[in-house]
Design a protein around this motif. Structure first.
Motif, PDB file in Angstrom:
ATOM      1  N   LEU A  37       4.526  -5.241   6.750  1.00 23.69           N
ATOM      2  CA  LEU A  37       4.900  -3.841   6.548  1.00 23.69           C
ATOM      3  C   LEU A  37       4.580  -3.005   7.779  1.00 23.69           C
ATOM      4  O   LEU A  37       5.397  -2.190   8.215  1.00 23.69           O
ATOM      5  CB  LEU A  37       4.190  -3.283   5.313  1.00 23.69           C
ATOM      6  N   CYS A  59       3.704  -9.732  -5.547  1.00 23.39           N
ATOM      7  CA  CYS A  59       4.040  -8.329  -5.393  1.00 23.39           C
ATOM      8  C   CYS A  59       2.741  -7.621  -4.997  1.00 23.39           C
ATOM      9  O   CYS A  59       1.751  -7.672  -5.721  1.00 23.39           O
ATOM     10  CB  CYS A  59       4.584  -7.753  -6.698  1.00 23.39           C
ATOM     11  N   TYR A  80       3.530   1.436  -0.933  1.00 25.74           N
ATOM     12  CA  TYR A  80       4.716   0.593  -0.814  1.00 25.74           C
ATOM     13  C   TYR A  80       4.541  -0.651  -1.676  1.00 25.74           C
ATOM     14  O   TYR A  80       3.482  -1.273  -1.674  1.00 25.74           O
ATOM     15  CB  TYR A  80       4.923   0.147   0.634  1.00 25.74           C
ATOM     16  N   GLU A  81       5.588  -1.005  -2.378  1.00 25.58           N
ATOM     17  CA  GLU A  81       5.610  -2.256  -3.135  1.00 25.58           C
ATOM     18  C   GLU A  81       6.252  -3.303  -2.228  1.00 25.58           C
ATOM     19  O   GLU A  81       7.406  -3.145  -1.812  1.00 25.58           O
ATOM     20  CB  GLU A  81       6.432  -2.060  -4.408  1.00 25.58           C
ATOM     21  N   VAL A  82       5.499  -4.332  -1.903  1.00 24.70           N
ATOM     22  CA  VAL A  82       5.947  -5.348  -0.956  1.00 24.70           C
ATOM     23  C   VAL A  82       6.023  -6.691  -1.681  1.00 24.70           C
ATOM     24  O   VAL A  82       5.046  -7.129  -2.290  1.00 24.70           O
ATOM     25  CB  VAL A  82       4.976  -5.450   0.250  1.00 24.70           C
ATOM     26  N   GLN A  83       7.181  -7.326  -1.616  1.00 22.53           N
ATOM     27  CA  GLN A  83       7.371  -8.649  -2.210  1.00 22.53           C
ATOM     28  C   GLN A  83       7.279  -9.690  -1.103  1.00 22.53           C
ATOM     29  O   GLN A  83       8.002  -9.594  -0.107  1.00 22.53           O
ATOM     30  CB  GLN A  83       8.760  -8.752  -2.866  1.00 22.53           C
ATOM     31  N   GLU A  92      11.075  -8.328   0.447  1.00 27.14           N
ATOM     32  CA  GLU A  92      11.577  -6.955   0.344  1.00 27.14           C
ATOM     33  C   GLU A  92      10.410  -5.985   0.230  1.00 27.14           C
ATOM     34  O   GLU A  92       9.282  -6.391  -0.060  1.00 27.14           O
ATOM     35  CB  GLU A  92      12.509  -6.788  -0.853  1.00 27.14           C
ATOM     36  N   TYR A  93      10.697  -4.718   0.489  1.00 28.21           N
ATOM     37  CA  TYR A  93       9.686  -3.678   0.304  1.00 28.21           C
ATOM     38  C   TYR A  93      10.376  -2.380  -0.060  1.00 28.21           C
ATOM     39  O   TYR A  93      11.578  -2.199   0.205  1.00 28.21           O
ATOM     40  CB  TYR A  93       8.818  -3.498   1.555  1.00 28.21           C
ATOM     41  N   ARG A  94       9.623  -1.468  -0.683  1.00 26.09           N
ATOM     42  CA  ARG A  94      10.140  -0.132  -0.978  1.00 26.09           C
ATOM     43  C   ARG A  94       8.975   0.819  -1.184  1.00 26.09           C
ATOM     44  O   ARG A  94       7.908   0.416  -1.666  1.00 26.09           O
ATOM     45  CB  ARG A  94      11.055  -0.129  -2.193  1.00 26.09           C
ATOM     46  N   ARG A  95       9.183   2.075  -0.799  1.00 24.85           N
ATOM     47  CA  ARG A  95       8.148   3.087  -1.011  1.00 24.85           C
ATOM     48  C   ARG A  95       8.241   3.543  -2.459  1.00 24.85           C
ATOM     49  O   ARG A  95       9.313   3.887  -2.943  1.00 24.85           O
ATOM     50  CB  ARG A  95       8.337   4.270  -0.066  1.00 24.85           C
ATOM     51  N   ILE A  96       7.102   3.540  -3.152  1.00 22.76           N
ATOM     52  CA  ILE A  96       7.110   3.925  -4.560  1.00 22.76           C
ATOM     53  C   ILE A  96       6.394   5.249  -4.825  1.00 22.76           C
ATOM     54  O   ILE A  96       6.543   5.825  -5.899  1.00 22.76           O
ATOM     55  CB  ILE A  96       6.506   2.812  -5.453  1.00 22.76           C
ATOM     56  N   ARG A  98       4.435   8.869  -2.638  1.00 22.46           N
ATOM     57  CA  ARG A  98       3.909   9.562  -1.461  1.00 22.46           C
ATOM     58  C   ARG A  98       2.944  10.625  -1.958  1.00 22.46           C
ATOM     59  O   ARG A  98       3.245  11.333  -2.920  1.00 22.46           O
ATOM     60  CB  ARG A  98       5.047  10.201  -0.673  1.00 22.46           C
TER      61      ARG A  98
END
Length: 106
Positions: A37, A59, A80-83, A92-96, A98
């Motif tokens: 990340l 995860c 961030y959720e990071v797989q 994959e990753y995504r901000r969940i 802030r």
């Protein structure tokens, strides 16, 4: 004497297998997720909030310092959720989320 060597070899092999399996556990997944990340988003990680085992890997929820401010309690962080797969490779990753550093969870 030969039996002792075979017994010792089996014990060593079993211990080695256990170490390899544990090396790919949640600690490895967390470190791999943080490294990957940071390389992608160019922000420093602050820590790991959660690690969950999944069928094809892990995860990991990683907390990141997105905008440092003075005083530090007003800095903006993100989760961030990071797989990552079983080898620690990013899938994959995504901000969940802030949030401000000084704010409490609701």
């Amino acid at each position: 004497m030969a039996e002792e060597r075979r017994s010792h070899a089996r014990k060593t092999s079993t211990a080695s297998t256990r170490r390899t399996a544990s090396a790919r556990g949640p600690e490895h997944a967390a470190r791999a997720a943080c490294r990957s990340l940071e390389g992608l988003i160019d922000h420093p990680t602050e820590g790991v909030s959660a690690v969950t085992r999944q069928d094809d890997g892990w995860c990991v929820v990683v907390d990141v310092l997105e905008l440092p401010r003075i005083p530090d309690t007003t800095s903006l962080l993100a989760s961030y959720e990071v797989q990552v797969d079983q080898n620690g490779e990013l899938m994959e990753y995504r901000r969940i989320r802030r949030y401000r550093r000084g704010s409490a969870d609701e």
